[in-house]
Structure formats: C-alpha cells, structure tokens
Design a protein around this motif. Structure first.
Motif, PDB file in Angstrom:
ATOM      1  N   GLU A 138       0.844  -1.192   0.000  1.00 11.01           N
ATOM      2  CA  GLU A 138       0.000   0.000   0.000  1.00 11.01           C
ATOM      3  C   GLU A 138       0.887   1.253   0.000  1.00 11.01           C
ATOM      4  OE1 GLU A 138      -3.169  -0.098  -0.332  1.00 11.01           O
ATOM      5  OE2 GLU A 138      -3.350  -2.286  -0.142  1.00 11.01           O
ATOM      6  N   PRO A 139       0.381   2.363  -0.549  1.00  9.33           N
ATOM      7  CA  PRO A 139       1.201   3.585  -0.636  1.00  9.33           C
ATOM      8  C   PRO A 139       1.786   4.033   0.690  1.00  9.33           C
ATOM      9  CG  PRO A 139      -0.769   3.811  -1.987  1.00  9.33           C
ATOM     10  CD  PRO A 139      -0.923   2.518  -1.223  1.00  9.33           C
ATOM     11  N   ASP A 140       1.002   3.948   1.782  1.00  7.49           N
ATOM     12  CA  ASP A 140       1.548   4.404   3.065  1.00  7.49           C
ATOM     13  C   ASP A 140       2.651   3.476   3.558  1.00  7.49           C
ATOM     14  OD1 ASP A 140      -0.267   2.338   3.560  1.00  7.49           O
ATOM     15  OD2 ASP A 140      -0.765   3.090   5.559  1.00  7.49           O
ATOM     16  N   ALA A 141       2.580   2.189   3.215  1.00  4.65           N
ATOM     17  CA  ALA A 141       3.642   1.256   3.591  1.00  4.65           C
ATOM     18  C   ALA A 141       4.927   1.584   2.838  1.00  4.65           C
ATOM     19  CB  ALA A 141       3.212  -0.177   3.315  1.00  4.65           C
ATOM     20  N   VAL A 142       4.794   1.863   1.549  1.00  4.78           N
ATOM     21  CA  VAL A 142       5.962   2.240   0.749  1.00  4.78           C
ATOM     22  C   VAL A 142       6.587   3.520   1.296  1.00  4.78           C
ATOM     23  CG1 VAL A 142       6.774   2.917  -1.539  1.00  4.78           C
ATOM     24  CG2 VAL A 142       5.058   1.108  -1.314  1.00  4.78           C
ATOM     25  N   GLU A 143       5.737   4.480   1.655  1.00  2.55           N
ATOM     26  CA  GLU A 143       6.227   5.761   2.172  1.00  2.55           C
ATOM     27  C   GLU A 143       7.043   5.557   3.446  1.00  2.55           C
ATOM     28  OE1 GLU A 143       4.559  10.229   3.249  1.00  2.55           O
ATOM     29  OE2 GLU A 143       3.156   8.614   2.763  1.00  2.55           O
ATOM     30  N   LYS A 144       6.552   4.735   4.366  1.00  6.70           N
ATOM     31  CA  LYS A 144       7.279   4.493   5.609  1.00  6.70           C
ATOM     32  C   LYS A 144       8.630   3.830   5.353  1.00  6.70           C
ATOM     33  CE  LYS A 144       3.141   4.066   8.515  1.00  6.70           C
ATOM     34  NZ  LYS A 144       2.280   3.122   9.284  1.00  6.70           N
ATOM     35  N   LEU A 145       8.654   2.884   4.432  1.00  8.17           N
ATOM     36  CA  LEU A 145       9.898   2.180   4.129  1.00  8.17           C
ATOM     37  C   LEU A 145      10.925   3.114   3.492  1.00  8.17           C
ATOM     38  CD1 LEU A 145       8.264  -1.058   2.717  1.00  8.17           C
ATOM     39  CD2 LEU A 145       9.622  -0.929   4.804  1.00  8.17           C
ATOM     40  N   VAL A 146      10.473   3.894   2.523  1.00  9.63           N
ATOM     41  CA  VAL A 146      11.391   4.810   1.842  1.00  9.63           C
ATOM     42  C   VAL A 146      11.878   5.892   2.800  1.00  9.63           C
ATOM     43  CG1 VAL A 146      11.610   6.487  -0.028  1.00  9.63           C
ATOM     44  CG2 VAL A 146      10.398   4.334  -0.418  1.00  9.63           C
ATOM     45  N   ASP A 147      10.973   6.413   3.630  1.00 10.59           N
ATOM     46  CA  ASP A 147      11.374   7.430   4.607  1.00 10.59           C
ATOM     47  C   ASP A 147      12.422   6.879   5.573  1.00 10.59           C
ATOM     48  OD1 ASP A 147       9.788   9.408   3.542  1.00 10.59           O
ATOM     49  OD2 ASP A 147       8.175   9.187   5.013  1.00 10.59           O
ATOM     50  N   ALA A 167      -0.564  -2.514 -12.745  1.00 15.30           N
ATOM     51  CA  ALA A 167      -0.641  -1.508 -11.681  1.00 15.30           C
ATOM     52  C   ALA A 167       0.179  -0.256 -11.999  1.00 15.30           C
ATOM     53  CB  ALA A 167      -0.185  -2.117 -10.353  1.00 15.30           C
ATOM     54  N   LEU A 168      -0.051   0.318 -13.159  1.00 19.82           N
ATOM     55  CA  LEU A 168       0.757   1.441 -13.605  1.00 19.82           C
ATOM     56  C   LEU A 168       0.551   2.678 -12.743  1.00 19.82           C
ATOM     57  CD1 LEU A 168       0.421   1.050 -17.483  1.00 19.82           C
ATOM     58  CD2 LEU A 168       2.223   0.197 -15.962  1.00 19.82           C
ATOM     59  N   GLU A 169      -0.673   2.895 -12.253  1.00 20.82           N
ATOM     60  CA  GLU A 169      -0.930   4.069 -11.415  1.00 20.82           C
ATOM     61  C   GLU A 169      -0.157   3.968 -10.100  1.00 20.82           C
ATOM     62  OE1 GLU A 169      -3.227   2.224 -12.853  1.00 20.82           O
ATOM     63  OE2 GLU A 169      -4.027   3.593 -14.384  1.00 20.82           O
ATOM     64  N   GLU A 170      -0.136   2.765  -9.503  1.00 17.36           N
ATOM     65  CA  GLU A 170       0.628   2.581  -8.273  1.00 17.36           C
ATOM     66  C   GLU A 170       2.116   2.781  -8.516  1.00 17.36           C
ATOM     67  OE1 GLU A 170      -0.137  -0.977  -6.076  1.00 17.36           O
ATOM     68  OE2 GLU A 170      -2.289  -0.924  -6.486  1.00 17.36           O
ATOM     69  N   ALA A 171       2.598   2.293  -9.657  1.00 20.64           N
ATOM     70  CA  ALA A 171       4.014   2.469  -9.978  1.00 20.64           C
ATOM     71  C   ALA A 171       4.355   3.941 -10.132  1.00 20.64           C
ATOM     72  CB  ALA A 171       4.361   1.702 -11.252  1.00 20.64           C
ATOM     73  N   ASP A 172       3.474   4.698 -10.788  1.00 23.08           N
ATOM     74  CA  ASP A 172       3.727   6.130 -10.959  1.00 23.08           C
ATOM     75  C   ASP A 172       3.795   6.844  -9.613  1.00 23.08           C
ATOM     76  OD1 ASP A 172       3.812   5.871 -13.694  1.00 23.08           O
ATOM     77  OD2 ASP A 172       1.745   6.513 -14.015  1.00 23.08           O
ATOM     78  N   ALA A 173       2.884   6.494  -8.700  1.00 24.32           N
ATOM     79  CA  ALA A 173       2.885   7.119  -7.371  1.00 24.32           C
ATOM     80  C   ALA A 173       4.172   6.787  -6.622  1.00 24.32           C
ATOM     81  CB  ALA A 173       1.671   6.659  -6.579  1.00 24.32           C
ATOM     82  N   THR A 174       4.638   5.543  -6.738  1.00 28.96           N
ATOM     83  CA  THR A 174       5.876   5.146  -6.068  1.00 28.96           C
ATOM     84  C   THR A 174       7.071   5.875  -6.660  1.00 28.96           C
ATOM     85  OG1 THR A 174       4.971   2.958  -5.554  1.00 28.96           O
ATOM     86  CG2 THR A 174       7.364   3.186  -5.511  1.00 28.96           C
ATOM     87  N   LYS A 175       7.091   6.057  -7.964  1.00 26.01           N
ATOM     88  CA  LYS A 175       8.193   6.788  -8.602  1.00 26.01           C
ATOM     89  C   LYS A 175       8.267   8.222  -8.071  1.00 26.01           C
ATOM     90  CE  LYS A 175       7.977   4.195 -12.949  1.00 26.01           C
ATOM     91  NZ  LYS A 175       7.577   4.264 -14.365  1.00 26.01           N
ATOM     92  N   ARG A 176       7.118   8.873  -7.974  1.00 23.18           N
ATOM     93  CA  ARG A 176       7.109  10.244  -7.472  1.00 23.18           C
ATOM     94  C   ARG A 176       7.644  10.304  -6.038  1.00 23.18           C
ATOM     95  NH1 ARG A 176       2.233  10.362 -10.579  1.00 23.18           N
ATOM     96  NH2 ARG A 176       0.984   9.795  -8.741  1.00 23.18           N
ATOM     97  N   LEU A 177       7.243   9.316  -5.227  1.00 19.25           N
ATOM     98  CA  LEU A 177       7.711   9.256  -3.844  1.00 19.25           C
ATOM     99  C   LEU A 177       9.223   9.074  -3.782  1.00 19.25           C
ATOM    100  CD1 LEU A 177       7.099   8.916  -0.757  1.00 19.25           C
ATOM    101  CD2 LEU A 177       6.858   6.471  -1.220  1.00 19.25           C
ATOM    102  N   LEU A 178       9.744   8.162  -4.567  1.00 19.80           N
ATOM    103  CA  LEU A 178      11.174   7.892  -4.563  1.00 19.80           C
ATOM    104  C   LEU A 178      11.968   9.115  -5.021  1.00 19.80           C
ATOM    105  CD1 LEU A 178      11.089   4.301  -6.078  1.00 19.80           C
ATOM    106  CD2 LEU A 178      11.906   4.878  -3.790  1.00 19.80           C
ATOM    107  N   LEU A 179      11.496   9.780  -6.047  1.00 23.90           N
ATOM    108  CA  LEU A 179      12.214  10.934  -6.564  1.00 23.90           C
ATOM    109  C   LEU A 179      12.172  12.114  -5.599  1.00 23.90           C
ATOM    110  CD1 LEU A 179      11.121  10.759 -10.305  1.00 23.90           C
ATOM    111  CD2 LEU A 179      13.372  10.234  -9.361  1.00 23.90           C
ATOM    112  N   ASP A 180      11.143  12.162  -4.760  1.00 22.43           N
ATOM    113  CA  ASP A 180      11.052  13.221  -3.760  1.00 22.43           C
ATOM    114  C   ASP A 180      12.024  12.980  -2.606  1.00 22.43           C
ATOM    115  OD1 ASP A 180       9.688  15.569  -2.532  1.00 22.43           O
ATOM    116  OD2 ASP A 180       9.073  14.070  -1.048  1.00 22.43           O
ATOM    117  N   ARG A 181      12.192  11.704  -2.211  1.00 19.14           N
ATOM    118  CA  ARG A 181      12.997  11.385  -1.026  1.00 19.14           C
ATOM    119  C   ARG A 181      14.454  11.067  -1.339  1.00 19.14           C
ATOM    120  NH1 ARG A 181       7.461  11.706  -0.031  1.00 19.14           N
ATOM    121  NH2 ARG A 181       6.969  11.149   2.142  1.00 19.14           N
TER     122      ARG A 181
END
Length: 220
Positions: A138-147, A167-181
């Motif tokens: 889930e997006p919040d799980a990915v966020e915690k791990l990357v943070d 799951a292209l939409e989920e992949a796009d959201a994860t890419k944005r998160l990774l590039l931010d952090r």
C-alpha cells in the motif's frame, strides 16, 4: 518454472554498473548492511550479491539437495537481512546461507514491534533491493519504508523495479515518492518473465511482462 523468469540477469547488470564498484570499495573496510525487501527466496540477492545469472540460479535450485547451499560466494562482505511475509521462505533463505538475519512481516499491516525492526533495518542499510515487490504494498507502507531508508546516515543505494503492464498508477505514485525522497542514479528497461495465458488474455498483444529497474541513493 515455465514462465521463464529472466529479470535477475538484468538486475545483476544494473547493480554491477551502478552499485557494485562502490560496494566493493566500501566493503574493503567493513561489511555492508544489505537488505532484500520482500525478497521471498532471495533470487535477486543471489544475482546482485553473489553475481549469479538466471541459468546459474536455476541450476542451484535444480533439486532439493543442491538448494541447501549457494554455489557462488558473495562478491563483497555483507550482512544480509531478508524481509518477507513468508516465514518458510525466510527460513529456507537463512538455512541456505542467502540471508544472515530475517524479519517476517506483513509490510502492509505489521505489528508495531515488527514495524520498528523493519524501519531500523532500512535506516541502517547500505544497500536495499526490492524487485517486482513494491506493487504489492500500500502507498503508506511504501512511504514508511522509503522514509526510513532516506533518513539513514551515510551513502546508501536502493535498487527497485516497476512492473509493466500491471498496476501502472501505483508504480507512478511510487516513482514520485522515490524521486522526492532520494537521488536518482540510473535505470534500464528489461524483460521480467513470460506472461501466463490468463495474463495474455487480459493484456492482448503482450507476451512478456517488463521491468523498469531504477537505482537511487540517499540525498547528501
């Protein structure tokens, strides 16, 4: 299996190009903390840390006796932590010498003490690999791990994959998160595995599922 997983050849190529020289130089003075996140039986650890290609990994798993140990030694000193939902896969990986330590965790809903252990492992990691696995989180799980990884100290690298056409939409959201952090280092595109008959029905005209392989590092 019959689906012909070939992606670890390309994971190895990307790792060798963008991470391995740094890792070998760093490991000359101390063992690196290496985390396989949602790694199941650890095939990508064998590819990146042990330098094994698809055929070598398949040969290592050809029967019960051979699978009890790993054919090739590690290419640099490392302490490997396997994190996965499957206790059986982790136990096998540790018994075969793929993992040194393990954390069994449902990363979407871990117990507090497990979440703490996972975040500590991520923060202390020099290298994290997570291949074709983030799509299940889930997006919040990915966020915690990357943070947690981004908040660690010292230079550190992460190798992650994105699956197409799933799951292209989920992949796009994860890419944005990774590039931010994190800081983007490099990437490549590759085949992952042959799609099943059902998948080919659902995605007409596609024979292979594809991967984007990204390498990122901690900022600063």
């Amino acid at each position: 299996d019959a689906l012909d997983y070939v992606s670890d050849d390309f994971n190895k190529q990307t790792f060798d190009r963008l991470i391995l020289p740094w890792a070998q130089e760093k490991a000359a003075s101390r063992a690196l903390n290496f985390v396989d996140l949602a790694g199941c039986f650890g095939n990508t650890t064998l590819a990146t840390l042990n330098g094994m290609g698809f055929n070598a990994i398949r040969h290592n798993w050809q029967d019960h006796e051979r699978a009890k140990s790993v054919d090739e030694p590690r290419r640099f000193a490392a302490n490997v932590t396997g994190i996965d939902i499957s206790g059986n896969a982790l136990a096998f990986g540790q018994s075969a010498g793929i993992y040194d330590d393990t954390i069994e965790a449902d990363l979407n809903s871990p117990a507090p003490e497990t979440q703490s252990a996972v975040e500590t492992a991520m923060a202390e990691a020099d290298i994290v690999i997570s291949t074709a696995a983030l799509v299940y989180l889930e997006p919040d799980a990915v966020e915690k791990l990357v943070d947690a990884f981004a908040g660690g100290s010292g230079e550190g690298y992460m190798l992650v994959n994105f699956l197409n056409p799933f799951a292209l939409e989920e992949a796009d959201a994860t890419k944005r998160l990774l590039l931010d952090r994190l800081e983007f280092v490099g990437s490549m595109a590759s085949r992952h595995r042959r799609m099943s008959a059902l998948e080919q029905e659902n995605y007409p005209g596609e024979e292979w599922s594809l991967l984007e392989i990204w390498v990122l590092r901690r900022k600063g």
